[in-house]
Design a protein around this motif. Structure first.
Motif, PDB file in Angstrom:
ATOM      1  N   HIS A  98     -74.720 -58.703   0.695  1.00  0.00           N
ATOM      2  CA  HIS A  98     -74.420 -57.334   1.085  1.00  0.00           C
ATOM      3  C   HIS A  98     -75.406 -56.432   0.285  1.00  0.00           C
ATOM      4  CE1 HIS A  98     -71.153 -54.225   2.223  1.00  0.00           C
ATOM      5  NE2 HIS A  98     -72.003 -54.180   3.189  1.00  0.00           N
ATOM      6  N   LYS A  99     -75.582 -55.492   1.099  1.00  0.00           N
ATOM      7  CA  LYS A  99     -76.924 -54.528   0.687  1.00  0.00           C
ATOM      8  C   LYS A  99     -77.678 -54.790  -0.231  1.00  0.00           C
ATOM      9  CE  LYS A  99     -73.068 -52.344  -1.169  1.00  0.00           C
ATOM     10  NZ  LYS A  99     -72.251 -51.244  -1.820  1.00  0.00           N
TER      11      LYS A  99
ATOM     12  N   ILE B  22     -80.108 -49.921   1.048  1.00  0.00           N
ATOM     13  CA  ILE B  22     -79.463 -50.331   2.210  1.00  0.00           C
ATOM     14  C   ILE B  22     -78.287 -49.949   2.435  1.00  0.00           C
ATOM     15  CG2 ILE B  22     -79.035 -52.426   3.515  1.00  0.00           C
ATOM     16  CD1 ILE B  22     -81.165 -53.928   1.882  1.00  0.00           C
ATOM     17  N   GLU B  23     -77.872 -49.141   3.637  1.00  0.00           N
ATOM     18  CA  GLU B  23     -76.830 -48.474   3.860  1.00  0.00           C
ATOM     19  C   GLU B  23     -75.999 -49.460   4.777  1.00  0.00           C
ATOM     20  OE1 GLU B  23     -75.541 -45.707   2.888  1.00  0.00           O
ATOM     21  OE2 GLU B  23     -77.523 -44.942   1.984  1.00  0.00           O
ATOM     22  N   PRO B  24     -74.894 -49.830   4.302  1.00  0.00           N
ATOM     23  CA  PRO B  24     -73.973 -50.673   4.662  1.00  0.00           C
ATOM     24  C   PRO B  24     -73.466 -50.344   6.266  1.00  0.00           C
ATOM     25  CG  PRO B  24     -72.670 -49.917   3.095  1.00  0.00           C
ATOM     26  CD  PRO B  24     -74.262 -49.435   2.935  1.00  0.00           C
TER      27      PRO B  24
ATOM     28  N   LYS C 167     -76.994 -55.141   5.906  1.00  0.00           N
ATOM     29  CA  LYS C 167     -75.780 -54.388   6.029  1.00  0.00           C
ATOM     30  C   LYS C 167     -74.612 -54.635   6.272  1.00  0.00           C
ATOM     31  CE  LYS C 167     -79.245 -50.572   8.229  1.00  0.00           C
ATOM     32  NZ  LYS C 167     -79.422 -49.927   9.322  1.00  0.00           N
TER      33      LYS C 167
ATOM     34  N   ASN D  30     -82.194 -55.030   7.833  1.00  0.00           N
ATOM     35  CA  ASN D  30     -80.888 -54.903   8.594  1.00  0.00           C
ATOM     36  C   ASN D  30     -79.793 -55.889   8.210  1.00  0.00           C
ATOM     37  OD1 ASN D  30     -81.608 -52.178   9.390  1.00  0.00           O
ATOM     38  ND2 ASN D  30     -82.378 -52.806  11.282  1.00  0.00           N
TER      39      ASN D  30
END
Length: 233
Positions: free
Chosen positions: A83-84, A29-31, A177, A174
């Protein structure tokens, strides 16, 4: 982004909902990055420090009430995904009897959360006397200020939950992210409603439309909901 726009976007996403995109392993997962998200985290961290200092006497008083009301620890601690998609331990004031999790399967028929991935009911017999008051006033959530100070959370963002990443479709991922928060769109506009999928999709709407204006609006509405006890369980 106003109430009408949020509901319209939720309807659009629901039309595109698919169940064949679930993941069997932790996805990459791209933050979200950029100036605003960095500023947001810094400002909300400072707000959390101020709030923690201001509420410290209340936190200590509530801890004493919990210890005198029932057996068990003061804090409820549970693994959540943030987060992520990283795991962290969330803190809340304990509002249930000791070892309440062992009774959950016996109470599954009371679950009001559509989708079955979370357990929520207005008539949970495991909640203690002081616990019901703490939930109604959202005081049970105040220890999450410690999570913000540790860097696991922020003030406004998707609520951290314990549902494994494999249970989300590609769009719902999402929500990871950004850092999880004390409050989100769901708590502002839909608090008390019971559709898990809709809740997850409002989180993706937040990530798509994150801005100073939206964050301030959510802080105001959630604060008002807390004062009025609207939708608290």
């Amino acid at each position: 982004m106003n109430d009408t726009a949020i509901r319209e976007r939720l309807s659009e996403i629901k039309k595109l909902r698919t169940d064949n995109q679930k993941n069997t392993a932790k996805p990459r997962i791209e933050p979200v990055s950029g100036f605003y998200i960095t500023l947001k985290y810094v400002v909300e961290y400072i707000l959390a420090v101020i709030a923690f200092v201001a509420f410290l006497p209340l936190l200590l008083f509530v801890a004493l009430l919990i210890k005198s009301d029932s057996k068990g620890e003061v804090f409820f601690k549970q693994k959540r995904y943030g987060h992520k998609g990283d795991e962290f331990m969330i803190y809340k004031f304990r509002t249930m009897i000791q070892d309440a999790h062992k009774l959950q399967n016996k109470l599954s028929h009371l679950n009001e959360m559509n989708g079955g991935k979370l357990f929520k009911t207005d008539n949970d017999p495991r909640i203690t006397r002081i616990g019901r008051f703490l939930r109604k006033t959202s005081i049970d959530e105040l220890p999450q200020l410690l999570n913000i100070l540790k860097g696991d959370m922020t003030v406004i963002g998707p609520r951290p939950i314990s549902t494994p990443l494999s249970e989300y479709d590609e769009n719902q991922l999402n929500r990871f992210k950004v850092k999880p928060g004390l409050g989100c769109i769901w708590q502002a506009y839909f608090r008390g409603e019971t559709d898990f999928q809709d809740w997850m999709y409002t989180d993706t709407i937040y990530v798509e439309n994150m801005s100073p204006k939206l964050d301030l609006r959510l802080m105001w509405i959630i604060g008002k909901n807390v004062v009025l006890g609207k939708g608290a369980r």
